[in-house]
Design an enzyme around this catalytic site. Structure first.
Site, PDB file in Angstrom:
ATOM      1  N   HIS A 173       6.586  13.579  -7.170  1.00  0.00           N
ATOM      2  CA  HIS A 173       4.898  13.506  -7.402  1.00  0.00           C
ATOM      3  C   HIS A 173       4.423  12.050  -8.001  1.00  0.00           C
ATOM      4  CE1 HIS A 173       5.779  18.088  -7.193  1.00  0.00           C
ATOM      5  NE2 HIS A 173       6.569  17.612  -8.072  1.00  0.00           N
ATOM      6  N   SER A 294      -6.221 -14.608  -2.861  1.00  0.00           N
ATOM      7  CA  SER A 294      -7.533 -14.087  -2.272  1.00  0.00           C
ATOM      8  C   SER A 294      -8.275 -15.460  -2.216  1.00  0.00           C
ATOM      9  CB  SER A 294      -7.977 -13.076  -3.536  1.00  0.00           C
ATOM     10  OG  SER A 294      -9.431 -13.134  -3.455  1.00  0.00           O
ATOM     11  N   LYS A 300      -5.037 -13.392  -7.781  1.00  0.00           N
ATOM     12  CA  LYS A 300      -4.475 -12.149  -6.941  1.00  0.00           C
ATOM     13  C   LYS A 300      -3.362 -12.659  -6.072  1.00  0.00           C
ATOM     14  CE  LYS A 300      -6.285  -8.628  -5.500  1.00  0.00           C
ATOM     15  NZ  LYS A 300      -7.448  -8.033  -5.081  1.00  0.00           N
ATOM     16  N   GLU A 307       1.392  -4.107   3.563  1.00  0.00           N
ATOM     17  CA  GLU A 307       0.188  -3.404   3.867  1.00  0.00           C
ATOM     18  C   GLU A 307       0.173  -3.230   5.234  1.00  0.00           C
ATOM     19  OE1 GLU A 307      -2.275  -5.968   1.199  1.00  0.00           O
ATOM     20  OE2 GLU A 307      -3.585  -4.004   1.220  1.00  0.00           O
TER      21      GLU A 307
END
Ligand code: ARG
Length: 475
Positions: A173, A294, A300, A307
């Site tokens: 979980h 970024s 970042k 992704e």
């Protein structure tokens, strides 16, 4: 540049012919829209090499059977080799009026080899031709993807070997459950990818039959030797039913479904990488090569490759759904609908190969953060099961009672804001008086993972043994 014959020649009655291959069947040339919807040359030119390979095998067999002469076969063969060279060198000009790769190649062959070239299509139809070409194309991609998966698995195995002793939290979980080892986690993906390769191998074994010689749909009156062409093209045997041979696309669906399942696995690991690489988790670091900055936030490091792989399954499963929907409800035998088979197959194959390659790069560069992993592994009372097991083993408590006592000890630790290992002995004995100092030996994360020695368990020695087994298998 080689000029292809466009549909400039005239049929009887002064009407322009639709194209040189159909003959005078159509009174007027197809208008631009018809040409565009009808043509597949924009994409099926990717099968040029397979088309030519199939034609060379067919011509060789026609000559061996005495259906065409040896001279004609030689002229055809030399012509086809020349056409392939022109295509490979980018000198070939593909014609939309000639619809597809089959007619583009054949028309050029006729320019080169004249009447001999015109004899190539004896005992053959584009229906068995395209069925053969796409099988050859998919088979080659299956082999490439398999090789890519094998090297991705080797990358995971290397991670497992290096990280056999690194302790990390195992989750259920996405809640910390029990400590596991980094190597064990890596090997879980090796198992999945091994099954993926099995699915691709099954697909390959089942699809490796040759449609060539089924002709349009019924077979042909020419004495073809279909076993010969099948063998020349590396197929196990000719397909046994001509209607099936020209209509079957289930191998393409099987390929796409195997791709979908494999992409699902890559997507799951991608998601883990995204989580692990986050500033909140810091479980692992992705290399700069597979991260991006970024444009506005200098701090970042975005896990873009992970992704994108996480997302690629959308296209791949989309291809499966698209082709299944195209094929659903089609009557036997060939229908032009089937021309819609190629783009989803091509796109899924490209996407799959790229995703596997990118994943391999990420896995090779992946750096686990051992300290963070260890700290996280000990958080959340992750050795509670070890404590319960100790109560069973040492005090002879029934497991259900031990579970209850452990629950009370966890509650006590929670109240004090400490880990189980930091709970003083008197606090433990207040819950269960028979607990002794010995209990602390099982409360560390290292002790926890080392004790998981059942076959398939996370113990470092198990991980090393499994990694060695995979090294052996993968070569
Ligand atoms: N371009 C066609 C395809 O991809 C080739 C087969 C066409 N056959 C036919 N009878 N129209 O399916």
């Amino acid at each position: 540049m080689v000029n292809m014959a466009e549909n400039s020649d005239s049929a009887g009655g002064g009407h322009p012919r639709a194209n040189t291959m159909w003959g005078g069947r159509f009174a007027a040339g197809p208008d631009a829209i018809m040409a565009e919807i009808n043509a597949s040359i924009g994409f099926d030119q990717r099968m040029a090499a397979e088309d030519i390979e199939g034609s060379r095998a067919h011509a060789g067999m026609l000559a061996a059977q005495g259906i065409i002469s040896g001279e004609d076969q030689q002229a055809i063969d030399a012509g086809l080799v020349q056409v392939l060279g022109e295509i490979e060198r980018g000198e070939f000009s593909f014609s939309t009026a000639l619809e597809d790769i089959h007619m583009n190649v054949e028309a050029r062959l006729r320019e080169i080899a004249g009447d001999a070239g015109a004899r190539l299509h004896t005992g053959r139809s584009r229906n068995d031709q395209v069925a053969t070409d796409l099988r050859l194309w998919v088979r080659a991609r299956l082999d490439e993807i398999d090789a890519g998966l094998a090297s991705l698995m080797r990358a995971f195995v290397a991670q497992a070997e290096q990280g056999a002793d690194i302790v990390m939290p195992g989750f259920t979980h996405l809640q910390a459950a029990q400590p596991v080892t980094w190597g064990h986690h890596m090997l879980a993906y090796v198992e999945m990818l091994g099954r993926d390769r099995g699915r691709f191998a099954d697909c390959r074994a089942r699809m490796n039959e040759c449609p060539l010689g089924a002709a349009a749909l019924a077979g042909t009156s020419f004495p073809l030797d279909r076993h010969m062409t099948a063998a020349k093209l590396g197929f196990d045997r000719p397909m046994a039913n001509s209607l099936d041979a020209v209509s079957a696309r289930d191998y393409a669906l099987e390929f796409l479904s195997a791709c979908s399942i494999c992409a699902m696995h890559l997507s799951r690991f991608s998601e883990e990488l995204v989580i692990w690489a986050s500033a909140q988790f810091r479980f692992a670091r992705l290399s700069d090569r597979f991260s991006t900055g970024s444009s506005i936030m200098p701090q970042k490091r975005n896990p873009d490759a992970a992704e994108l792989i996480r997302a690629k399954i959308g296209r791949i499963i989309g291809a499966f759904v698209a082709l299944t929907t195209v094929l659903k409800g089609l009557p036997l035998a060939y229908c032009k609908d089937m021309q819609e088979d190629k783009e989803p197959v091509f796109d899924a194959a490209d996407t799959m190969a790229l995703a596997v390659a990118a994943m391999e790069g990420m896995v090779r560069d992946l750096a686990p953060n051992a300290e963070v992993l260890k700290a996280a592994a000990g958080a959340g009372f992750s050795t509670a099961t070890d404590l319960a097991d100790w109560l069973v083993r040492v005090l002879g408590m029934p497991f259900r009672d031990a579970h209850h006592v452990t629950g009370a000890l966890v509650a006590e630790a929670e109240r004090r804001g400490c880990d189980l290992a930091d709970l003083p002995l008197d606090a433990m004995q207040a819950v269960e008086e028979r607990i002794t100092e010995d209990v602390y030996t099982v409360l560390t994360v290292e002790a926890s993972v080392a004790s998981r020695t059942t076959f398939g368990g996370t113990a470092p020695d198990n991980v090393r043994a499994q990694a060695a087994r995979w090294r052996e298998t993968l070569g």
